[in-house]
Design a protein around this motif. Structure first.
Motif, PDB file in Angstrom:
ATOM      1  N   LEU A   3       0.721   4.569   9.367  1.00  0.00           N
ATOM      2  CA  LEU A   3       0.873   3.264  10.028  1.00  0.00           C
ATOM      3  C   LEU A   3       1.566   2.403   9.288  1.00  0.00           C
ATOM      4  O   LEU A   3       2.501   1.624   9.622  1.00  0.00           O
ATOM      5  N   ALA A   4       1.439   2.745   7.614  1.00  0.00           N
ATOM      6  CA  ALA A   4       1.846   1.877   6.801  1.00  0.00           C
ATOM      7  C   ALA A   4       3.495   1.918   6.735  1.00  0.00           C
ATOM      8  O   ALA A   4       4.218   0.966   6.643  1.00  0.00           O
ATOM      9  N   TRP A   5       3.824   3.055   6.908  1.00  0.00           N
ATOM     10  CA  TRP A   5       5.250   3.564   7.086  1.00  0.00           C
ATOM     11  C   TRP A   5       5.948   2.766   8.096  1.00  0.00           C
ATOM     12  O   TRP A   5       6.924   2.236   7.950  1.00  0.00           O
ATOM     13  N   ILE A   6       5.159   3.105   9.449  1.00  0.00           N
ATOM     14  CA  ILE A   6       5.741   2.515  10.725  1.00  0.00           C
ATOM     15  C   ILE A   6       5.917   0.761  10.408  1.00  0.00           C
ATOM     16  O   ILE A   6       6.817   0.494  10.864  1.00  0.00           O
ATOM     17  N   HIS A   7       4.959   0.558   9.626  1.00  0.00           N
ATOM     18  CA  HIS A   7       4.872  -1.088   9.488  1.00  0.00           C
ATOM     19  C   HIS A   7       5.932  -1.428   8.600  1.00  0.00           C
ATOM     20  O   HIS A   7       6.773  -2.388   9.056  1.00  0.00           O
TER      21      HIS A   7
ATOM     22  N   ALA B 448       0.068  -0.479  13.929  1.00  0.00           N
ATOM     23  CA  ALA B 448       0.539  -0.741  12.304  1.00  0.00           C
ATOM     24  C   ALA B 448       0.222  -2.361  12.232  1.00  0.00           C
ATOM     25  O   ALA B 448      -0.203  -2.675  11.340  1.00  0.00           O
ATOM     26  N   LYS B 449       0.677  -3.056  13.092  1.00  0.00           N
ATOM     27  CA  LYS B 449       0.770  -4.465  13.083  1.00  0.00           C
ATOM     28  C   LYS B 449      -0.789  -4.857  12.742  1.00  0.00           C
ATOM     29  O   LYS B 449      -1.211  -5.801  12.112  1.00  0.00           O
ATOM     30  N   LYS B 450      -1.861  -4.245  13.538  1.00  0.00           N
ATOM     31  CA  LYS B 450      -3.103  -4.487  13.613  1.00  0.00           C
ATOM     32  C   LYS B 450      -3.700  -4.520  12.260  1.00  0.00           C
ATOM     33  O   LYS B 450      -4.616  -5.080  11.601  1.00  0.00           O
ATOM     34  N   LYS B 451      -3.224  -3.096  11.709  1.00  0.00           N
ATOM     35  CA  LYS B 451      -3.908  -2.788  10.469  1.00  0.00           C
ATOM     36  C   LYS B 451      -3.443  -3.410   9.125  1.00  0.00           C
ATOM     37  O   LYS B 451      -4.052  -3.755   8.192  1.00  0.00           O
ATOM     38  N   HIS B 452      -2.097  -3.680   9.199  1.00  0.00           N
ATOM     39  CA  HIS B 452      -1.372  -4.177   8.077  1.00  0.00           C
ATOM     40  C   HIS B 452      -0.857  -5.563   8.116  1.00  0.00           C
ATOM     41  O   HIS B 452      -0.456  -6.056   7.346  1.00  0.00           O
ATOM     42  N   GLY B 453      -1.268  -6.107   9.297  1.00  0.00           N
ATOM     43  CA  GLY B 453      -0.957  -7.597   9.724  1.00  0.00           C
ATOM     44  C   GLY B 453       0.426  -8.027   9.494  1.00  0.00           C
ATOM     45  O   GLY B 453       1.421  -6.935   9.576  1.00  0.00           O
ATOM     46  N   GLN B 454       0.870  -9.189   8.945  1.00  0.00           N
ATOM     47  CA  GLN B 454       2.033  -9.642   8.851  1.00  0.00           C
ATOM     48  C   GLN B 454       3.099  -8.747   7.682  1.00  0.00           C
ATOM     49  O   GLN B 454       4.171  -8.407   8.106  1.00  0.00           O
ATOM     50  N   HIS B 456       3.376  -5.614   4.758  1.00  0.00           N
ATOM     51  CA  HIS B 456       2.669  -4.640   4.340  1.00  0.00           C
ATOM     52  C   HIS B 456       2.268  -4.923   2.837  1.00  0.00           C
ATOM     53  O   HIS B 456       3.000  -5.565   1.966  1.00  0.00           O
ATOM     54  N   PRO B 457       1.053  -4.180   2.450  1.00  0.00           N
ATOM     55  CA  PRO B 457       0.526  -4.684   0.919  1.00  0.00           C
ATOM     56  C   PRO B 457       1.411  -4.236   0.033  1.00  0.00           C
ATOM     57  O   PRO B 457       1.882  -4.789  -1.123  1.00  0.00           O
ATOM     58  N   ALA B 458       2.305  -3.084   0.091  1.00  0.00           N
ATOM     59  CA  ALA B 458       3.009  -2.450  -0.842  1.00  0.00           C
ATOM     60  C   ALA B 458       4.168  -3.494  -0.898  1.00  0.00           C
ATOM     61  O   ALA B 458       4.662  -3.830  -2.074  1.00  0.00           O
ATOM     62  N   LEU B 459       4.674  -4.027   0.234  1.00  0.00           N
ATOM     63  CA  LEU B 459       5.602  -5.025   0.079  1.00  0.00           C
ATOM     64  C   LEU B 459       5.299  -6.219  -0.434  1.00  0.00           C
ATOM     65  O   LEU B 459       6.271  -6.871  -1.150  1.00  0.00           O
ATOM     66  N   GLN B 460       4.030  -6.691  -0.282  1.00  0.00           N
ATOM     67  CA  GLN B 460       3.761  -7.835  -0.961  1.00  0.00           C
ATOM     68  C   GLN B 460       3.754  -7.644  -2.525  1.00  0.00           C
ATOM     69  O   GLN B 460       4.079  -8.531  -3.223  1.00  0.00           O
ATOM     70  N   ARG B 461       3.193  -6.369  -2.898  1.00  0.00           N
ATOM     71  CA  ARG B 461       3.191  -6.311  -4.471  1.00  0.00           C
ATOM     72  C   ARG B 461       4.533  -6.320  -4.884  1.00  0.00           C
ATOM     73  O   ARG B 461       5.120  -6.843  -6.016  1.00  0.00           O
ATOM     74  N   LEU B 462       5.421  -5.862  -4.102  1.00  0.00           N
ATOM     75  CA  LEU B 462       7.022  -5.716  -4.484  1.00  0.00           C
ATOM     76  C   LEU B 462       7.538  -7.102  -4.681  1.00  0.00           C
ATOM     77  O   LEU B 462       8.301  -7.241  -5.559  1.00  0.00           O
ATOM     78  N   THR B 463       7.178  -7.951  -3.589  1.00  0.00           N
ATOM     79  CA  THR B 463       7.940  -9.216  -3.679  1.00  0.00           C
ATOM     80  C   THR B 463       6.756 -10.283  -4.327  1.00  0.00           C
ATOM     81  O   THR B 463       7.274 -11.461  -4.136  1.00  0.00           O
ATOM     82  N   GLY B 464       5.870  -9.886  -4.855  1.00  0.00           N
ATOM     83  CA  GLY B 464       4.933 -10.799  -5.720  1.00  0.00           C
ATOM     84  C   GLY B 464       4.207 -11.741  -4.961  1.00  0.00           C
ATOM     85  O   GLY B 464       4.217 -13.062  -4.881  1.00  0.00           O
TER      86      GLY B 464
END
Lengths: 274, 467
Positions: A3-7, B448-454, B456-464
């Motif tokens: 799901l993270a990947w898809i996101h 995916a949207k439901k789980k990770h919201g707006q 993605h946490p990894a992206l959040q970490r990446l962009t501070g």
């Protein structure tokens, strides 16, 4: 994880689409020529440039009516672009008989303007110095043989104004005044800032001199070449034949023509005519 | 045998006056195919540079080249033609010609479009010094641009331009196109290594790493189309997309299953990377590497690299159209066009392929002036962690669809392929084939949207913490 990947992928696609939509809007608006995307470029030579402000450092102009030849500008100048001579006028006041500003040296820093005690030096808002594509505006030629036809500040302004106007709209006096400042190439030659122009006779003289100089240089080069060839021949294995004497080196350098008449610009005249 | 194969054979036989030898065949191939192909491809590639400058200007709220028209080349032409007249007379004739109203408006338009810029740039490039740096490996350095251009140009010989317009008919032309365009990798490496400069070397290394990585999604995407069409012959792949009736575009591969549509997108993205176009232009990242592998090149050699880039863009467009968008076929009324006389049908087909190619071309330019450049690791991650998995899933999906359609038989090698999973599926099968993957995909995206919201946490970490 899936799901993270898809996101991630969905996010990437969404942000790409957002960006593409923005630039696409600009593209369409630019092609239509209206809206936020329309080109903001100013087509400079066709569209006149806007003057940046009243503190623009454009041309450097000296008002010879007020100049007292105190050399303060000369002292302040970091690039040493002033040449000036002074003489006493009828009132025993110091007046500039020659005031040259070498614009090829000037860096338009404005220090001289600050240093000037009589405010005779000033910088104008105009900055277009190159000859324009219609071949009408300015032509600057810098040479030691320049004639010192110079214009005071108000003459410069007058010329700027007249050149900008259609010729048919000029009064007879203005037209005559303007015609006095047109050379044989149909260009307005402005002697302001010490950059003058040749009278036709002086031009012929200067051309002849340049020609003679060039000839002398060529002859000298030819002589040197012949000499080198002779030397090479002499250094060769069979130096039986004496090397031919080198042709006489450069003809006598042309007699230096007398310098141009000393500038006699009275303080309040605007210079002679070609 | 294609019409052009016949033309080549005839011409070669005429040249040799009997059984043609290899020389006669080479000359015939050059004259009949390569020359027209070059005359078709290279001017478009060159015009692409003007187009790109105009588009870049439009996106950036500028005007772009708008002064150099065709006046200069025209005046030059007049000078040449009227060499016997004195110069003033030449100019008078030229002026009279230019003041002729239609000519004047054409010149005006050409000036507004900056068409003369092409000639100006070309002359400028010709006039520049051909520099080979002191530390360069001369031979490798000199050879690289030609190889790059060859690698970009050669695959065009298997691209079908029309019903009988294929230069090289092989059963493996899809493989050929992918393999031959791989020459570009070698050329870029040669340019990077041969220049004897650290910028070039780094740029060359990056280019090779990137190109090799993106060969895989490209290969897999081509594989998907091949799997669906049952043939490796590009001509057969196009023929297989033929659909009689009004809406010919219903036969296009990209509309068969969503998996093929995904593969088309993957092919486009990977093709963008193969062309070293932004956002994948890290091999010539100006801010980091001066100009990458072509840092040390000047004049005509540099021009060849630029030409290779634009030619490769055309190639990606042509292959994309061929594999997924029906090649030279019209979106509507293909049946009717095929029934036309050859002299009418051939130009229409070539123009249709050209239109598709130009559309891809424009999309690439639009992207270039929109998206910022990827970082090196991001480029690699996109290839290996996004595109390759997407390809694998799509291939799996295509295989499943084919299985549902009752398996596939190997198609005929040339011309129209008889075995069509399309026909076996029928309209109901197509509907189901679209509905199931789309529903599953949509469900996954919603999850995916439901789980990770707006964000993605990894992206959040990446962009501070900023989205």
């Amino acid at each position: 994880m899936i799901l993270a990947w898809i996101h991630d992928v969905v996010e990437a696609v969404q942000s790409c689409v957002t960006g593409m939509r923005t630039t696409g809007r600009f593209l369409v608006e630019n092609l239509k020529g209206e809206g936020g995307g329309a080109a903001v470029t100013r087509q400079y030579p066709e569209q006149p440039a806007e003057v940046v402000g009243d503190r623009q450092r454009g041309h450097l102009v000296n008002d010879t009516k007020r100049c007292i030849v105190c050399h303060a500008c000369d002292t302040a100048c970091p690039v040493d672009c002033f040449k000036m001579d002074g003489e006493r006028d009828a009132d025993n006041k110091m007046r500039a008989s020659r005031f040259d500003i070498d614009l090829s040296k000037c860096i338009y820093c404005g220090l001289c303007v600050r240093a000037c005690p009589t405010d005779s030096l000033s910088m104008t808002a105009t900055f277009e110095m190159a000859p324009q594509h219609d071949g009408k505006r300015f032509l600057f030629r810098r040479n030691s043989k320049q004639v010192d036809v110079r214009l005071d500040l108000h003459d410069v302004e007058r010329l700027e104004r007249l050149v900008a106007m259609p010729r048919s709209g000029l009064s007879d006096a203005d037209r005559a005044w303007l015609d006095e400042r047109i050379d044989e190439r149909g260009q307005h030659l402005i002697g302001m800032y010490g950059l003058g122009y040749y009278t036709p006779e002086m031009k012929a003289e200067a051309d002849a001199q340049r020609e003679a100089k060039k000839k002398a240089k060529d002859a000298a080069a030819a002589a040197a070449k012949a000499k080198a060839a002779a030397a090479a021949a002499a250094a060769g294995p069979t130096p039986a034949r004496p090397a031919a004497p080198a042709p006489p080196s450069a003809p006598a350098s042309p007699a230096p023509t007398p310098p141009p008449p000393a500038p006699k610009a009275a303080p309040d005249t605007t210079g002679g005519t070609p | 045998m294609s019409g052009f194969g016949y033309a080549v054979d005839t011409f070669a036989a005429w040249l040799a006056g009997g059984e043609p030898g290899w020389l006669a065949v080479s000359v015939a191939v050059l004259a009949v195919w390569v020359l027209p192909l070059m005359l078709l491809v290279f001017p478009v590639a060159a015009l692409g540079q003007i187009l790109e400058r105009k588009i870049a200007a439009a996106i950036q709220r500028r005007v772009g080249p708008n002064s150099a028209g065709l006046d200069g080349p025209l005046r030059f032409g007049f000078r040449l033609m009227l060499f016997f007249l004195p110069r003033e007379r030449q100019d008078r004739v030229f002026k009279a010609f230019c003041n002729f109203p239609p000519v004047r408006s054409i010149l005006l338009v050409s000036r507004r479009l900056g068409l003369g810029q092409l000639a100006a740039d070309g002359i400028k490039m010709l006039g520049k010094e051909d520099i080979v740096p002191a530390g360069a490996d001369g031979m490798v350095f000199r050879l690289a641009p030609y190889l790059a251009l060859a690698g970009a140009f050669l695959p065009f010989c298997v691209v079908p331009f029309g019903q009988h317009l294929v230069m090289l008919e092989t059963e493996v032309s899809a493989l050929f196109a992918v393999a031959v365009s791989g020459i570009v990798v070698v050329a870029l490496k040669m340019a990077g290594w041969g220049s004897g400069s650290k910028w070039s070397l780094l740029g060359g290394m990056r280019a090779v790493a990137q190109l090799v990585s993106y060969e895989i999604p490209i290969g897999l995407a081509v594989g998907g189309a091949v799997l669906w069409s049952g043939s490796m012959d590009l001509h057969a792949i196009v023929g297989q997309q033929y659909e009689p009736g009004v809406f010919s575009l219903l036969g296009w591969n990209a509309l068969q299953t969503p998996f093929l549509a995904v593969l088309m997108v993957v092919f486009f993205v990977a093709g963008l990377a193969e062309c070293q176009r932004s956002p994948f232009d890290m091999a010539e990242a100006e801010s980091e590497l001066v100009s990458g592998f072509n840092t040390e090149y000047s004049g005509l050699r540099w021009g060849l690299f630029a030409m290779a880039e634009y030619t490769e863009m055309l190639l990606v467009g042509a292959l994309l159209a061929t594999l997924f968008l029906g090649g030279y076929q019209s979106p509507i009324g293909e049946e009717w066009i095929c029934s036309l006389a050859p002299w009418l049908e051939v130009p229409i087909h070539v123009a249709l392929l050209g239109a598709k190619v130009v559309a891809v071309y424009l999309l690439m330019m639009w992207i270039r002036w929109t998206l910022p450049r990827y970082r090196v690791d991001q480029v690699m991650r996109l290839a290996w962690l996004v595109l390759v998995p997407l390809c694998l899933v799509s291939l799996f999906g295509i295989a499943l669809t084919l299985l549902a359609a009752g398996g596939t038989e190997p198609g005929e090698p040339f011309g129209r392929v008889a075995a069509r999973p399309r026909a076996a599926l029928g309209w109901l099968g197509h509907l189901v084939g679209w509905a199931i993957p789309v529903a599953v995909g949509a469900w996954l995206v919603v999850m995916a949207k439901k789980k990770h919201g707006q964000v993605h946490p990894a992206l959040q970490r990446l962009t501070g913490g900023r989205s």
